[in-house]
Design a protein around this motif. Structure first.
Motif, PDB file in Angstrom:
ATOM      1  N   ASN A  34       0.823  -1.206   0.000  1.00  0.00           N
ATOM      2  CA  ASN A  34       0.000   0.000   0.000  1.00  0.00           C
ATOM      3  C   ASN A  34       0.862   1.263   0.000  1.00  0.00           C
ATOM      4  O   ASN A  34       0.349   2.370   0.074  1.00  0.00           O
ATOM      5  N   ALA A  35       2.191   1.101  -0.081  1.00  0.00           N
ATOM      6  CA  ALA A  35       3.105   2.240  -0.071  1.00  0.00           C
ATOM      7  C   ALA A  35       4.147   2.089  -1.171  1.00  0.00           C
ATOM      8  O   ALA A  35       4.507   0.973  -1.555  1.00  0.00           O
ATOM      9  N   GLY A  36       4.594   3.226  -1.676  1.00  0.00           N
ATOM     10  CA  GLY A  36       5.624   3.244  -2.705  1.00  0.00           C
ATOM     11  C   GLY A  36       6.422   4.533  -2.595  1.00  0.00           C
ATOM     12  O   GLY A  36       6.123   5.391  -1.755  1.00  0.00           O
ATOM     13  N   PHE A  37       7.414   4.674  -3.447  1.00  0.00           N
ATOM     14  CA  PHE A  37       8.300   5.834  -3.368  1.00  0.00           C
ATOM     15  C   PHE A  37       7.782   7.015  -4.183  1.00  0.00           C
ATOM     16  O   PHE A  37       7.240   6.845  -5.270  1.00  0.00           O
TER      17      PHE A  37
ATOM     18  N   ALA B 131      10.863  -4.739  -4.490  1.00  0.00           N
ATOM     19  CA  ALA B 131      11.209  -4.583  -5.909  1.00  0.00           C
ATOM     20  C   ALA B 131      11.268  -3.113  -6.310  1.00  0.00           C
ATOM     21  O   ALA B 131      11.890  -2.765  -7.314  1.00  0.00           O
ATOM     22  N   LEU B 132      10.655  -2.233  -5.522  1.00  0.00           N
ATOM     23  CA  LEU B 132      10.638  -0.807  -5.836  1.00  0.00           C
ATOM     24  C   LEU B 132      11.997  -0.140  -5.630  1.00  0.00           C
ATOM     25  O   LEU B 132      12.227   0.963  -6.115  1.00  0.00           O
ATOM     26  N   CYS B 133      12.900  -0.819  -4.906  1.00  0.00           N
ATOM     27  CA  CYS B 133      14.171  -0.162  -4.588  1.00  0.00           C
ATOM     28  C   CYS B 133      15.373  -1.105  -4.596  1.00  0.00           C
ATOM     29  O   CYS B 133      16.464  -0.675  -4.232  1.00  0.00           O
TER      30      CYS B 133
ATOM     31  N   GLU C   6      11.269   9.452  -0.076  1.00  0.00           N
ATOM     32  CA  GLU C   6       9.955   9.577   0.556  1.00  0.00           C
ATOM     33  C   GLU C   6       9.075   8.390   0.215  1.00  0.00           C
ATOM     34  O   GLU C   6       8.936   8.010  -0.943  1.00  0.00           O
ATOM     35  N   LEU C   7       8.454   7.809   1.243  1.00  0.00           N
ATOM     36  CA  LEU C   7       7.494   6.726   1.073  1.00  0.00           C
ATOM     37  C   LEU C   7       6.105   7.318   1.238  1.00  0.00           C
ATOM     38  O   LEU C   7       5.852   8.044   2.218  1.00  0.00           O
ATOM     39  N   ILE C   8       5.207   7.038   0.279  1.00  0.00           N
ATOM     40  CA  ILE C   8       3.855   7.606   0.307  1.00  0.00           C
ATOM     41  C   ILE C   8       2.808   6.501   0.154  1.00  0.00           C
ATOM     42  O   ILE C   8       3.115   5.386  -0.281  1.00  0.00           O
ATOM     43  N   ALA C   9       1.574   6.848   0.487  1.00  0.00           N
ATOM     44  CA  ALA C   9       0.453   5.923   0.322  1.00  0.00           C
ATOM     45  C   ALA C   9       0.120   5.784  -1.163  1.00  0.00           C
ATOM     46  O   ALA C   9      -0.115   6.782  -1.846  1.00  0.00           O
ATOM     47  N   MET C  10       0.102   4.543  -1.667  1.00  0.00           N
ATOM     48  CA  MET C  10      -0.239   4.274  -3.070  1.00  0.00           C
ATOM     49  C   MET C  10      -1.754   4.205  -3.271  1.00  0.00           C
ATOM     50  O   MET C  10      -2.224   4.167  -4.400  1.00  0.00           O
TER      51      MET C  10
ATOM     52  N   ARG D 281       4.364  -2.268 -14.728  1.00  0.00           N
ATOM     53  CA  ARG D 281       3.040  -1.664 -14.965  1.00  0.00           C
ATOM     54  C   ARG D 281       2.322  -1.401 -13.637  1.00  0.00           C
ATOM     55  O   ARG D 281       1.758  -0.341 -13.424  1.00  0.00           O
ATOM     56  N   LYS D 282       2.357  -2.386 -12.739  1.00  0.00           N
ATOM     57  CA  LYS D 282       1.652  -2.291 -11.456  1.00  0.00           C
ATOM     58  C   LYS D 282       2.157  -1.126 -10.605  1.00  0.00           C
ATOM     59  O   LYS D 282       1.371  -0.439  -9.950  1.00  0.00           O
ATOM     60  N   TYR D 283       3.477  -0.899 -10.626  1.00  0.00           N
ATOM     61  CA  TYR D 283       4.087   0.097  -9.743  1.00  0.00           C
ATOM     62  C   TYR D 283       4.578   1.345 -10.467  1.00  0.00           C
ATOM     63  O   TYR D 283       5.345   2.123  -9.899  1.00  0.00           O
ATOM     64  N   ARG D 284       4.102   1.561 -11.663  1.00  0.00           N
ATOM     65  CA  ARG D 284       4.551   2.740 -12.419  1.00  0.00           C
ATOM     66  C   ARG D 284       4.361   4.006 -11.584  1.00  0.00           C
ATOM     67  O   ARG D 284       3.290   4.251 -11.043  1.00  0.00           O
ATOM     68  N   GLY D 285       5.421   4.793 -11.472  1.00  0.00           N
ATOM     69  CA  GLY D 285       5.371   6.026 -10.703  1.00  0.00           C
ATOM     70  C   GLY D 285       5.788   5.864  -9.250  1.00  0.00           C
ATOM     71  O   GLY D 285       5.874   6.861  -8.526  1.00  0.00           O
TER      72      GLY D 285
END
Length: 188
Positions: free
Chosen positions: A111-114, A137-139, A119-123, A172-176
Motif C-alpha cells: 500500500n506504499a511506494g516511493f 522490488a521498488l528499490c 519519501e514513502l507515500i500511500a499508493m 506496470r503495477k508500480y509505475r510512478g
C-alpha cells in the motif's frame, strides 16, 4: 554567521537538538509499531491515510553498495538502495530504533511506494490500523539479493529478488512508485 561561532558539540548536547541530530528519518505521526508472529516488528497506521500522503522520509548515511558487508552486526538489514551502487543506512541500532519506517515490511500487494528517492507515500487510501508495506522490488536491484516472502498476498511471488523490478507486470503495477534510479532503467 557573522561575529558568532556555532559550536556543534555544545548544540548537540542540548536535549531537543540532540534528539533532532540523532533522528535521521521522519515518520508520520500516524504510524505505530505492532508485533506479528509472521513478520516480527512491523508498522501500521493509527488513523487513515489518503492516497499520496507521506508515510515517512528515509535518511541516513550514503554508503557504496560494495561496502554493505562492512555494516555492523544488527544493521545489515536496515538499508535500502538509492542508486545502482549506493545505499542509505545507519551507523547505530539506536538510530534504527527511533524510526518506524525502518520496520515497514515487504508485501507483494503493498500500500506504499516511493515518491522520489527517499519519501514513502500511500499508493492508495490506507485504513486505520492497517499494516503498512512496500514491495522491495521498488528499490532493490542487487543481483544477489534473494529473500523468501511470507506476505500471503494473492499472487505472492514466494521469493523477492534483486531482479524483480525487471518484470513488465511489476513495472506496470508500480509505475510512478519506483526508486528514480530504477525508473530511469525501466524507461531505457
Amino acid at each position: 554567521m557573522t561575529g558568532q561561532q556555532f559550536n556543534l558539540d555544545a548544540a548537540a548536547s542540548s536535549t531537543p537538538l540532540a534528539l533532532i541530530l540523532q533522528t535521521v528519518n521522519w515518520n508520520s505521526p500516524k504510524l505505530e509499531f505492532y508485533e506479528s508472529n509472521a513478520c516480527g516488528t512491523g508498522v501500521r497506521t493509527r488513523e487513515a491515510m489518503p492516497l499520496g500522503e507521506s508515510i515517512g522520509i528515509f535518511g541516513g548515511h550514503v554508503v557504496p553498495l560494495s561496502k554493505r558487508g562492512m555494516l555492523p552486526a544488527g544493521l545489515e538489514h536496515f538499508y535500502f538502495q538509492v542508486s545502482d551502487d549506493l545505499i542509505l543506512t545507519h551507523i547505530s541500532l539506536e538510530q534504527v530504533r527511533r524510526s518506524k519506517i525502518e520496520f515497514i515490511n515487504h508485501s507483494c500487494a503493498p500500500n506504499a511506494g516511493f515518491s522520489g528517492q527517499i519519501e514513502l507515500i500511500a499508493m492508495r487510501e490506507i485504513k486505520a490500523r492497517e499494516i503498512i508495506t512496500f514491495d522491495y522490488a521498488l528499490c532493490t536491484s542487487e543481483p544477489e539479493f534473494r529473500m523468501e516472502c511470507f506476505c500471503g498476498a494473492p499472487g505472492c511471488r514466494r521469493y523477492v529478488t534483486g531482479e524483480d523490478w525487471k518484470s513488465s507486470g511489476l513495472q506496470r503495477k508500480y509505475r510512478g512508485y519506483f526508486q528514480p534510479y530504477l525508473a530511469r532503467q525501466i524507461r531505457a
